[in-house]
Motif scaffolding. Structure first.
Motif, PDB file in Angstrom:
ATOM      1  N   CYS A  34       2.547  -1.515   5.672  1.00 59.68           N
ATOM      2  CA  CYS A  34       3.783  -1.063   6.312  1.00 59.68           C
ATOM      3  C   CYS A  34       3.602   0.200   7.159  1.00 59.68           C
ATOM      4  CB  CYS A  34       4.867  -0.811   5.246  1.00 59.68           C
ATOM      5  SG  CYS A  34       5.283  -2.268   4.254  1.00 59.68           S
ATOM      6  N   ASP A  35       2.443   0.332   7.833  1.00 58.65           N
ATOM      7  CA  ASP A  35       2.227   1.508   8.672  1.00 58.65           C
ATOM      8  C   ASP A  35       2.292   1.169  10.155  1.00 58.65           C
ATOM      9  OD1 ASP A  35      -0.089   0.053   8.990  1.00 58.65           O
ATOM     10  OD2 ASP A  35      -1.454   1.719   8.543  1.00 58.65           O
ATOM     11  N   GLY A  36       2.762  -0.028  10.481  1.00 62.40           N
ATOM     12  CA  GLY A  36       2.881  -0.429  11.875  1.00 62.40           C
ATOM     13  C   GLY A  36       1.614  -0.998  12.466  1.00 62.40           C
ATOM     14  N   GLN A  37       0.528  -1.081  11.698  1.00 66.15           N
ATOM     15  CA  GLN A  37      -0.729  -1.641  12.162  1.00 66.15           C
ATOM     16  C   GLN A  37      -1.132  -2.773  11.227  1.00 66.15           C
ATOM     17  OE1 GLN A  37      -3.763   1.318  13.015  1.00 66.15           O
ATOM     18  NE2 GLN A  37      -2.201   2.929  13.101  1.00 66.15           N
ATOM     19  N   PHE A  38      -2.118  -3.549  11.679  1.00 66.63           N
ATOM     20  CA  PHE A  38      -2.541  -4.678  10.857  1.00 66.63           C
ATOM     21  C   PHE A  38      -4.058  -4.759  10.810  1.00 66.63           C
ATOM     22  CE2 PHE A  38      -0.909  -5.930  14.997  1.00 66.63           C
ATOM     23  CZ  PHE A  38      -2.072  -6.337  15.628  1.00 66.63           C
ATOM     24  N   ASP A  39      -4.545  -5.158   9.679  1.00 66.47           N
ATOM     25  CA  ASP A  39      -5.978  -5.400   9.479  1.00 66.47           C
ATOM     26  C   ASP A  39      -6.833  -4.182   9.799  1.00 66.47           C
ATOM     27  OD1 ASP A  39      -5.275  -7.936   8.804  1.00 66.47           O
ATOM     28  OD2 ASP A  39      -5.777  -8.822  10.743  1.00 66.47           O
ATOM     29  N   GLU A  40      -6.264  -2.964   9.763  1.00 60.54           N
ATOM     30  CA  GLU A  40      -7.084  -1.791  10.006  1.00 60.54           C
ATOM     31  C   GLU A  40      -8.076  -1.617   8.864  1.00 60.54           C
ATOM     32  OE1 GLU A  40      -3.199  -0.172   8.231  1.00 60.54           O
ATOM     33  OE2 GLU A  40      -3.861  -1.790   9.542  1.00 60.54           O
TER      34      GLU A  40
ATOM     35  N   ASP B 260       8.510  -4.408  -5.965  1.00 66.74           N
ATOM     36  CA  ASP B 260       7.267  -3.672  -5.743  1.00 66.74           C
ATOM     37  C   ASP B 260       7.492  -2.168  -5.677  1.00 66.74           C
ATOM     38  OD1 ASP B 260       8.542  -3.428  -3.325  1.00 66.74           O
ATOM     39  OD2 ASP B 260       7.006  -4.437  -2.127  1.00 66.74           O
ATOM     40  N   GLY B 261       8.762  -1.738  -5.994  1.00 70.64           N
ATOM     41  CA  GLY B 261       9.070  -0.317  -6.005  1.00 70.64           C
ATOM     42  C   GLY B 261       9.490   0.236  -4.666  1.00 70.64           C
ATOM     43  N   TYR B 262       9.665  -0.650  -3.670  1.00 67.60           N
ATOM     44  CA  TYR B 262      10.060  -0.211  -2.344  1.00 67.60           C
ATOM     45  C   TYR B 262      11.232  -1.053  -1.880  1.00 67.60           C
ATOM     46  CZ  TYR B 262       5.741   2.413  -2.434  1.00 67.60           C
ATOM     47  OH  TYR B 262       4.737   3.285  -2.787  1.00 67.60           O
ATOM     48  N   GLY B 263      12.260  -0.386  -1.301  1.00 68.61           N
ATOM     49  CA  GLY B 263      13.489  -1.067  -0.967  1.00 68.61           C
ATOM     50  C   GLY B 263      13.559  -1.562   0.462  1.00 68.61           C
TER      51      GLY B 263
ATOM     52  N   PHE C  90       3.276  -6.442   0.224  1.00 68.31           N
ATOM     53  CA  PHE C  90       3.591  -5.614   1.380  1.00 68.31           C
ATOM     54  C   PHE C  90       4.408  -4.405   0.938  1.00 68.31           C
ATOM     55  CE2 PHE C  90       2.825  -9.834   2.864  1.00 68.31           C
ATOM     56  CZ  PHE C  90       2.154  -9.698   4.067  1.00 68.31           C
ATOM     57  N   PHE C  91       3.829  -3.250   1.017  1.00 68.57           N
ATOM     58  CA  PHE C  91       4.525  -2.012   0.695  1.00 68.57           C
ATOM     59  C   PHE C  91       3.636  -0.847   1.138  1.00 68.57           C
ATOM     60  CE2 PHE C  91       2.144  -3.458  -2.998  1.00 68.57           C
ATOM     61  CZ  PHE C  91       1.348  -2.358  -3.297  1.00 68.57           C
ATOM     62  N   PRO C  92       4.220   0.331   1.302  1.00 65.22           N
ATOM     63  CA  PRO C  92       3.407   1.480   1.705  1.00 65.22           C
ATOM     64  C   PRO C  92       2.260   1.737   0.733  1.00 65.22           C
ATOM     65  CG  PRO C  92       5.712   1.969   1.979  1.00 65.22           C
ATOM     66  CD  PRO C  92       5.655   0.664   1.256  1.00 65.22           C
ATOM     67  N   GLY C  93       1.053   1.826   1.302  1.00 63.90           N
ATOM     68  CA  GLY C  93      -0.118   2.067   0.480  1.00 63.90           C
ATOM     69  C   GLY C  93      -0.769   0.817  -0.068  1.00 63.90           C
ATOM     70  N   ALA C  94      -0.196  -0.364   0.219  1.00 62.12           N
ATOM     71  CA  ALA C  94      -0.804  -1.608  -0.258  1.00 62.12           C
ATOM     72  C   ALA C  94      -2.150  -1.810   0.431  1.00 62.12           C
ATOM     73  CB  ALA C  94       0.114  -2.791   0.022  1.00 62.12           C
ATOM     74  N   PRO C  95      -3.119  -2.428  -0.217  1.00 63.72           N
ATOM     75  CA  PRO C  95      -4.419  -2.688   0.430  1.00 63.72           C
ATOM     76  C   PRO C  95      -4.266  -3.675   1.575  1.00 63.72           C
ATOM     77  CG  PRO C  95      -4.276  -3.806  -1.692  1.00 63.72           C
ATOM     78  CD  PRO C  95      -3.060  -2.931  -1.612  1.00 63.72           C
ATOM     79  N   GLU C  96      -4.925  -3.389   2.714  1.00 64.36           N
ATOM     80  CA  GLU C  96      -4.869  -4.292   3.859  1.00 64.36           C
ATOM     81  C   GLU C  96      -5.650  -5.569   3.555  1.00 64.36           C
ATOM     82  OE1 GLU C  96      -3.597  -4.809   6.753  1.00 64.36           O
ATOM     83  OE2 GLU C  96      -2.315  -3.033   6.858  1.00 64.36           O
ATOM     84  N   GLN C  97      -5.098  -6.677   3.997  1.00 62.33           N
ATOM     85  CA  GLN C  97      -5.750  -7.978   3.879  1.00 62.33           C
ATOM     86  C   GLN C  97      -6.153  -8.458   5.272  1.00 62.33           C
ATOM     87  OE1 GLN C  97      -6.129  -9.230   0.751  1.00 62.33           O
ATOM     88  NE2 GLN C  97      -5.017  -7.448  -0.050  1.00 62.33           N
TER      89      GLN C  97
ATOM     90  N   ASN D 105      14.345   4.331  -2.136  1.00 65.67           N
ATOM     91  CA  ASN D 105      13.675   4.397  -0.826  1.00 65.67           C
ATOM     92  C   ASN D 105      13.887   3.097  -0.066  1.00 65.67           C
ATOM     93  OD1 ASN D 105      11.162   2.523  -0.957  1.00 65.67           O
ATOM     94  ND2 ASN D 105      11.118   3.638  -2.921  1.00 65.67           N
ATOM     95  N   SER D 106      13.665   3.167   1.231  1.00 63.85           N
ATOM     96  CA  SER D 106      13.850   1.989   2.101  1.00 63.85           C
ATOM     97  C   SER D 106      12.571   1.711   2.891  1.00 63.85           C
ATOM     98  CB  SER D 106      15.016   2.220   3.062  1.00 63.85           C
ATOM     99  OG  SER D 106      14.766   3.364   3.876  1.00 63.85           O
ATOM    100  N   ASP D 107      11.417   1.887   2.263  1.00 65.66           N
ATOM    101  CA  ASP D 107      10.139   1.845   2.984  1.00 65.66           C
ATOM    102  C   ASP D 107       9.464   0.484   3.004  1.00 65.66           C
ATOM    103  OD1 ASP D 107      10.442   4.556   3.437  1.00 65.66           O
ATOM    104  OD2 ASP D 107       9.344   5.118   1.630  1.00 65.66           O
ATOM    105  N   ASP D 108      10.046  -0.528   2.377  1.00 61.90           N
ATOM    106  CA  ASP D 108       9.379  -1.839   2.329  1.00 61.90           C
ATOM    107  C   ASP D 108       9.511  -2.535   3.670  1.00 61.90           C
ATOM    108  OD1 ASP D 108       7.953  -3.899   1.320  1.00 61.90           O
ATOM    109  OD2 ASP D 108       9.258  -4.277  -0.394  1.00 61.90           O
ATOM    110  N   CYS D 109       8.398  -3.186   4.116  1.00 60.79           N
ATOM    111  CA  CYS D 109       8.429  -3.942   5.371  1.00 60.79           C
ATOM    112  C   CYS D 109       8.489  -5.442   5.124  1.00 60.79           C
ATOM    113  CB  CYS D 109       7.219  -3.589   6.238  1.00 60.79           C
ATOM    114  SG  CYS D 109       5.612  -3.789   5.436  1.00 60.79           S
ATOM    115  N   ASN D 110       8.409  -5.860   3.864  1.00 62.64           N
ATOM    116  CA  ASN D 110       8.568  -7.274   3.496  1.00 62.64           C
ATOM    117  C   ASN D 110       9.063  -7.306   2.059  1.00 62.64           C
ATOM    118  OD1 ASN D 110       8.420  -9.972   2.864  1.00 62.64           O
ATOM    119  ND2 ASN D 110       6.281 -10.246   3.493  1.00 62.64           N
ATOM    120  N   ASP D 111      10.365  -7.600   1.884  1.00 60.11           N
ATOM    121  CA  ASP D 111      10.970  -7.596   0.545  1.00 60.11           C
ATOM    122  C   ASP D 111      11.291  -8.995   0.072  1.00 60.11           C
ATOM    123  OD1 ASP D 111      11.826  -5.934  -1.633  1.00 60.11           O
ATOM    124  OD2 ASP D 111      13.906  -6.432  -1.098  1.00 60.11           O
ATOM    125  N   ASN D 112      10.686  -9.995   0.729  1.00 60.25           N
ATOM    126  CA  ASN D 112      10.993 -11.387   0.403  1.00 60.25           C
ATOM    127  C   ASN D 112       9.935 -11.928  -0.549  1.00 60.25           C
ATOM    128  OD1 ASN D 112      11.687 -14.061   0.308  1.00 60.25           O
ATOM    129  ND2 ASN D 112      11.529 -14.417   2.505  1.00 60.25           N
TER     130      ASN D 112
END
Length: 472
Positions: free
Chosen positions: A144-150, A91-94, A129-136, A114-121
């Motif tokens: 990957c901003d430390g919050q969920f469902d915002e 997804d372009g994030y490590g 899951f990656f920085p800037g991904a749309p929240e579900q 970069n090492s910004d991915d919070c789920n690389d599985n």
């Protein structure tokens, strides 16, 4: 037969030759004009080659390893190695936990700088899951901003098992929108009781119905100790409860809780005690006589009698218990009805006795009347009405005086009788008193005597409508 040393030597050389032939047939040295694919160094033989980025190469010779980092952290060309991070979900994030140092961009694995991915599985939906991904709306941190469902309505919800609109604080759940069985309001102190929740109406049950840590507040009442059982309690002996405790009442007006005869419903019996709790002793009207004798109907202490005799106003005693008399009735609360041209008496009896010696204690008598079946004059010519006061020891008879010395004050039909009888004053006020040992301090009964004329038929009947009857 023994074996000679020569024969043993020849056999050993034979075995060695066979072994070398077999080894030469199984091993093929790497080609020097290209790369062999590999997964680790052991696959590159013993010629000093190593496995780098999936191919066999030489760290300092030919073919040169272009990506491998030499000891000391430098590259073969003398440059500085670059830190890459595995990007398995592409997804372009490590992945911060999988770094690798390389002198060239690897081709065998997917990496990024970069090492910004919070789920690389990939197996766990890592590509979402990656920085800037749309929240579900999934309770996870998709961007990957430390919050969920915002960005969605909702947040923390609580399990509402009893469906009363308030949830169990001990069962929270993060939801991006309301879900069945969960509510936004917490603090249900009884999660399985739908009648108990914050703000619920308090009931008289010794329980905390509204979850404010108090029981029965707002529904309790003040009860007062009733030691003498007269239905009235003491103001200074109170108890808070929502159910009436034994021996307590809601009324606090008792002035003597040790004597059931002294209470707000009692009569003042002229004994130097505040019998009726009105902050006075022997006060009117009870002690001096009631203000309204007609109210005695509720106690059964009134009635009327046809004496079946003619006294011409000169009755020898009180008449309630006159021998041979016939009871008469009140056809209404204030209407006395009778018949026959004989002496009739209506009586009003004290529950105890009345003290009529008090100053300014006058008996007011006001009534009108109708008569049927008689001629003119309709009433016997003696002075009437006659008012009789009775005690246990005697009686006093009050007879109207002559009007101008010639005519008695007769209550003719349709004429209102309105008299005020001053007690114990002789002939004052137009009345003549005849007493027989009357004790005015203990008067038991008031009687009113009337007598229709016998000039007409024996079928005479009358109605006396009392408008005012009582002491003032």
């Amino acid at each position: 037969m023994s074996t000679s040393p020569q024969r043993l030597a020849r056999f050993a050389l034979f075995v060695l030759g066979v072994s070398l032939a077999l080894a030469g047939a199984c091993y093929e040295a790497p080609r020097q004009d290209g790369y062999y694919r590999c997964s680790d160094d052991s696959e590159c033989g013993e010629g000093g080659l190593v496995c780098d980025d999936g191919v066999c190469c030489s760290e300092r010779g030919t073919p040169l390893c272009l990506a491998r980092v030499l000891d000391g952290g430098t590259c073969a060309d003398g440059g500085t190695a670059t830190r890459y991070f595995r990007d398995e979900d592409e997804d372009g994030y490590g992945n911060l936990t999988q770094p690798t140092l390389r002198c060239a961009l690897p081709e065998s694995i997917r990496v990024v700088t970069n090492s910004d991915d919070c789920n690389d599985n990939p197996a766990a939906g890592g590509s979402l899951f990656f920085p800037g991904a749309p929240e579900q709306c999934d309770g996870l941190d998709n961007d990957c901003d430390g919050q969920f469902d915002e960005g969605f309505d909702g947040g923390v919800y609580y399990r509402d098992e009893d469906n009363d609109g308030y949830g169990d604080t001990a069962q929270p759940r993060i939801l991006c929108r309301p879900s069945a069985g969960y509510v936004a309001a917490p603090d249900d102190c009884q999660p399985l009781n739908p009648r108990v929740y914050p703000g619920a109406p308090e009931e008289c049950n010794n329980a905390d119905d509204d979850c404010d840590s108090y029981a029965d507040e707002g529904v309790t009442e003040t009860w007062y100790r009733d030691a003498d059982g007269d239905g009235f309690g003491r103001q200074d002996m109170r108890q808070q409860a929502c159910v009436q405790p034994p021996g307590y009442v809601a009324n606090s007006a008792d002035c003597d809780d040790l004597n059931a005869l002294n209470n707000p419903d009692a009569l003042d019996v002229c004994d130097g005690v505040d019998n009726n709790c009105r902050s006075g002793v022997d006060e009117r009207p009870d002690c001096g006589g009631p203000a309204d004798l007609l109210l005695l109907a509720s106690t059964g202490a009134r009635g009327a009698v046809d004496t079946r005799a003619n006294f011409s106003g000169l009755n020898p005693s009180c008449l309630r218990f006159w021998d041979g008399g016939l009871p008469e009735s009140f056809s209404a609360s204030n209407v006395w009805s009778g018949s026959r041209p004989t002496s009739h008496a209506a009586w009003f009896e004290a529950p105890g006795t009345w003290d009529l010696t008090r100053a300014n204690n006058n008996l007011a008598v006001r009534f009108d009347h109708r008569m049927a079946g008689n001629g003119n004059p309709p009433w016997s010519p003696h002075r009437q009405p006659v008012i009789i006061l009775c005690s246990e020891s005697g009686f006093a008879r009050y007879v109207p005086a002559m009007d101008g010395g010639t005519n008695p004050l007769l209550p003719y039909a349709g004429v209102e009788v309105n008299t005020v009888l001053p007690i114990g004053r002789g002939s004052a006020g137009g009345w003549i008193e005849r007493s027989n040992a009357l004790d005015l301090r203990h008067v038991k009964r008031v009687e009113i005597l009337i007598e229709p004329s016998d000039a007409g038929t024996p079928n005479v009947s009358f109605d006396v409508n009392f408008i005012k009857l009582g002491f003032q």
